[in-house]
Structures are given as C-alpha cells and as structure tokens.
Design a protein around this motif. Sequence first.
Motif, PDB file in Angstrom:
ATOM      1  N   MET A 117      12.642   2.093   3.151  1.00 30.62           N
ATOM      2  CA  MET A 117      12.451   3.098   4.192  1.00 30.62           C
ATOM      3  C   MET A 117      13.547   3.023   5.246  1.00 30.62           C
ATOM      4  O   MET A 117      13.909   4.037   5.854  1.00 30.62           O
ATOM      5  CB  MET A 117      11.069   2.918   4.834  1.00 30.62           C
TER       6      MET A 117
ATOM      7  N   LEU B 222       3.561   8.103  -0.417  1.00 31.59           N
ATOM      8  CA  LEU B 222       4.792   8.044   0.362  1.00 31.59           C
ATOM      9  C   LEU B 222       5.805   9.067  -0.138  1.00 31.59           C
ATOM     10  O   LEU B 222       6.415   9.795   0.650  1.00 31.59           O
ATOM     11  CB  LEU B 222       5.380   6.637   0.289  1.00 31.59           C
TER      12      LEU B 222
ATOM     13  N   TYR C  45      -0.125   4.235  -3.263  1.00 31.54           N
ATOM     14  CA  TYR C  45       0.557   4.283  -1.968  1.00 31.54           C
ATOM     15  C   TYR C  45       1.972   4.840  -2.114  1.00 31.54           C
ATOM     16  O   TYR C  45       2.416   5.658  -1.302  1.00 31.54           O
ATOM     17  CB  TYR C  45       0.597   2.882  -1.353  1.00 31.54           C
ATOM     18  N   LEU C  46       2.691   4.394  -3.148  1.00 26.90           N
ATOM     19  CA  LEU C  46       4.046   4.893  -3.369  1.00 26.90           C
ATOM     20  C   LEU C  46       4.053   6.386  -3.656  1.00 26.90           C
ATOM     21  O   LEU C  46       4.943   7.121  -3.205  1.00 26.90           O
ATOM     22  CB  LEU C  46       4.700   4.125  -4.519  1.00 26.90           C
TER      23      LEU C  46
ATOM     24  N   VAL D 154       9.295   2.058  10.866  1.00 27.63           N
ATOM     25  CA  VAL D 154       9.572   1.789   9.455  1.00 27.63           C
ATOM     26  C   VAL D 154       8.554   0.792   8.904  1.00 27.63           C
ATOM     27  O   VAL D 154       7.985   0.986   7.819  1.00 27.63           O
ATOM     28  CB  VAL D 154      11.005   1.253   9.278  1.00 27.63           C
TER      29      VAL D 154
ATOM     30  N   CYS E 263      16.221  -2.591   9.164  1.00 21.89           N
ATOM     31  CA  CYS E 263      15.602  -3.548   8.254  1.00 21.89           C
ATOM     32  C   CYS E 263      15.208  -4.826   8.988  1.00 21.89           C
ATOM     33  O   CYS E 263      14.081  -5.316   8.858  1.00 21.89           O
ATOM     34  CB  CYS E 263      16.557  -3.856   7.110  1.00 21.89           C
TER      35      CYS E 263
ATOM     36  N   GLY F 157       9.347  -2.614   0.848  1.00 22.65           N
ATOM     37  CA  GLY F 157       9.214  -1.241   1.312  1.00 22.65           C
ATOM     38  C   GLY F 157       9.992  -0.975   2.583  1.00 22.65           C
ATOM     39  O   GLY F 157      10.557   0.113   2.771  1.00 22.65           O
ATOM     40  N   ILE F 158      10.035  -1.967   3.475  1.00 22.06           N
ATOM     41  CA  ILE F 158      10.777  -1.813   4.733  1.00 22.06           C
ATOM     42  C   ILE F 158      12.264  -1.592   4.454  1.00 22.06           C
ATOM     43  O   ILE F 158      12.909  -0.758   5.100  1.00 22.06           O
ATOM     44  CB  ILE F 158      10.558  -3.050   5.625  1.00 22.06           C
TER      45      ILE F 158
ATOM     46  N   MET G 134       5.473   1.499   6.007  1.00 24.89           N
ATOM     47  CA  MET G 134       5.464   0.768   4.733  1.00 24.89           C
ATOM     48  C   MET G 134       4.392  -0.313   4.680  1.00 24.89           C
ATOM     49  O   MET G 134       4.410  -1.166   3.793  1.00 24.89           O
ATOM     50  CB  MET G 134       6.839   0.154   4.474  1.00 24.89           C
TER      51      MET G 134
ATOM     52  N   ARG H 261      -1.108   0.058  -5.236  1.00 16.93           N
ATOM     53  CA  ARG H 261       0.299   0.078  -4.860  1.00 16.93           C
ATOM     54  C   ARG H 261       0.979   1.357  -5.341  1.00 16.93           C
ATOM     55  O   ARG H 261       1.713   2.003  -4.603  1.00 16.93           O
ATOM     56  CB  ARG H 261       0.984  -1.154  -5.445  1.00 16.93           C
TER      57      ARG H 261
ATOM     58  N   ASN I  39       5.252  -4.160   4.301  1.00 16.50           N
ATOM     59  CA  ASN I  39       5.726  -4.716   3.041  1.00 16.50           C
ATOM     60  C   ASN I  39       7.240  -4.920   3.118  1.00 16.50           C
ATOM     61  O   ASN I  39       7.978  -3.959   3.381  1.00 16.50           O
ATOM     62  CB  ASN I  39       5.387  -3.771   1.890  1.00 16.50           C
TER      63      ASN I  39
END
Length: 376
Positions: free
Chosen positions: A308, A15, A11-12, A294, A78, A304-305, A298, A8, A301
């Motif tokens: 973003m 990003l 990934y962040l 979006v 979102c 995360g959505i 993400m 995780r 997730n």
Amino acid sequence: MVKTKKSRWSYLAALGLSVGLALAVGAAVMALAGYDPGSAYGALLRGATGCESIGEVFTAAFTKRQFGNTLEYTMVLCLTGLACALGARVGIFNVGGEGQLYLGAIVSAYLGVLLTGCSPWLAIPVAALGAIAAGGFYAWIPGVLKVKLKVNEVITTIMLNSIAIYLCAYLSSGPWKTSQGNRVSGTDTLADGLRFSRLIPGSSLTTAIFAAAIMALLVWYVMSKTATGYEMKLTGQNRRFAFFSGLKVDTLTIGAMTVSGAMCGLVGMFEVYGLKGSYQDGISNEFYFDGLLVAMIMGYNPVGIIGMSILFAVLRIGATGMELHAGVPGEIYRIIQSVIIFFMAGGSGISAAWQARRARNQARREAAARLEANHG
C-alpha cells in the motif's frame, strides 16, 4: 488455517475492489470537471515513474528522477506505517510518530554538525543512535504512562507531537540556529561527506533506502516469524489472557512503543542526511499520518503495508505530473486516497453485518430444525 487463508483472500479482494472503485470515482470527478480521465491517469503514471508506458516502467524506470522520488516516499510511508504497526500489534496506538520524527531529525542534524570533520564511519552511526534515542525516548514516555497509570496514549501522543514540533522550532531558530547564510531557522548544513549518496541523479532517493529495506525485513521477521512477535500479537488480542499466561505484557507494550518511536526518529535522520542536508522547520509533511493511514488500511500487516505504501507513493508523487501534464489539480490524489479508506471502512462494516446476519439465520434454522425434530 483454511479459515485464515479464506479471510485473507477475502480481505485482498475487498482491497482490490476498493482501489478500483476509488480510481473510478476519481475518473468520474475528473470527467465531471471537464478533464480526460485517461490522459490524467497517464500523466499520473509519468509523474510517478518518468515513463510513458507500463512496459517502460520495467525497463527504464530506475534511471528516472520521478521514479526515484516515488521510491523515496515509499520508503518513508513504509517505515512510518511499520512503526505504527509495531504499537498496534500489542494494542497501543502511537499517534505521536510525527513528533518523534522531528526530534530524531533535529538531534541527528545537531550531532552531524558537532562531528563535522570526523569520519563518516563515526559520525553517521552516532547520529543514527542519537535519532533512535530521541525518538525512542519520546515514545517511551506515553508507553510508560499507559502501562503504569492507564493514561490514554492517543491523548498523550497527540499532545507530545505539538510539544516536540514547537521545541524543534525553538532550537532551530535559537540555540541551534545556523550561522550559514540568511536563513531564518534551521541547523547548519551537513558536510557533503556525511550525507547519503544519491542513487538516481536529480531525485531524492538515497542509499538510506538500503537501511530502510533491512529495517522493514527485520520488523516483518520479528512480527511474523518469532516467539516475540507471537507474544506481541497475543498481548494485543487479549491482554488479560496474555498476562495470566505468564507473558510480560507491560514490558512488551513499552518495548514495542519505544521501538516504534525509534523507527520514526530514524526516518527523521534519513530526511536530514538525505534530501534536506540540514534540519528545517516543516521537515515532515505529515509523513507519519500518511504512514498511519497505510497501516490502518492494511490491518497492520507488514507485507500489506509495503504494497500500500507503493500505491500511495505513486498517487502522491504522480499527482504533480498529473497537474503539470494534464492540468488536473494534484489534490485529486487525496480524493482517491480518501475513497479507498472510505470503501475499506465501509466494506469491513458491511462484511461484519453480513456475517452476523448469516450467523443469526443459521442459528434460527438450527433452532427450527431441533424444534421440528422434537415435535416429530
């Protein structure tokens, strides 16, 4: 668990690096075109928040028209992103959210016109239920075709998008066309008492954001904290295993697709009862496809959505301010958006190739060690 946390954070980090590189690429493009990147990004911040500095964002942003517009678009991204994530969680790809949004918008608008004079406490819930039913039913169709007949849902949802948009165009310029004014198409304007209140004067932000926040919280809770969410995840990861484990995979798939469409229908209703006040052709400016991007970036997730969605909303709404105050074409935000997607996609591929290479090298080393031990 440790591995999950590590992946995780990885990934962040990827990003964050992708966003930074995308902003750098955007700055390079502006510099090559003869613009000042610093002034342009400052104008983007002002366009998205109405504030002159980062500090002012935390103190005065909630009174600014631009900040309200950014929050409203964040809400749309979102909800559409979460709607996409619901389908993806069970392994089905809903590309038909745009058509579901249109149907939810026009059905809720028509119900609002029919219920003119009724109490808002009756008319608004009925309109919301109409939007939910329209969007949900339109997503249920490809869901059933996928489960029962193995029809590819990407093809059916794309085709159903066009059918829905043209159907709405026919209704809004024909049987349900407004009798008010000289508009070529669109439904009658809703009574003021049926429309959501503006939270910031002059902005498009309305009280619908509170309902959107509750919806987002519910989706996160179901996907992350419930047995149903775990069953959905298991179905999406390995449908065959889930089936032989006793899960009702068909019901989960169709249900997730239907709820996904219902959420899109509600987004259409929020547009009609918020900023627009009536159904109009082009009520969605490809909102769902932006939300889909979006969600994909993400990894579907929910948390995360949300994050973003804020970034993409700042880029899109701020692009207008960048064009007005710095003279930079607003389309630069599309370049930045595309570069983020490019780097994330490329990063995933590079990461997968690197891990595969490490695994092969590790296997070779272990094989060589065993061979040496046998010879010794």
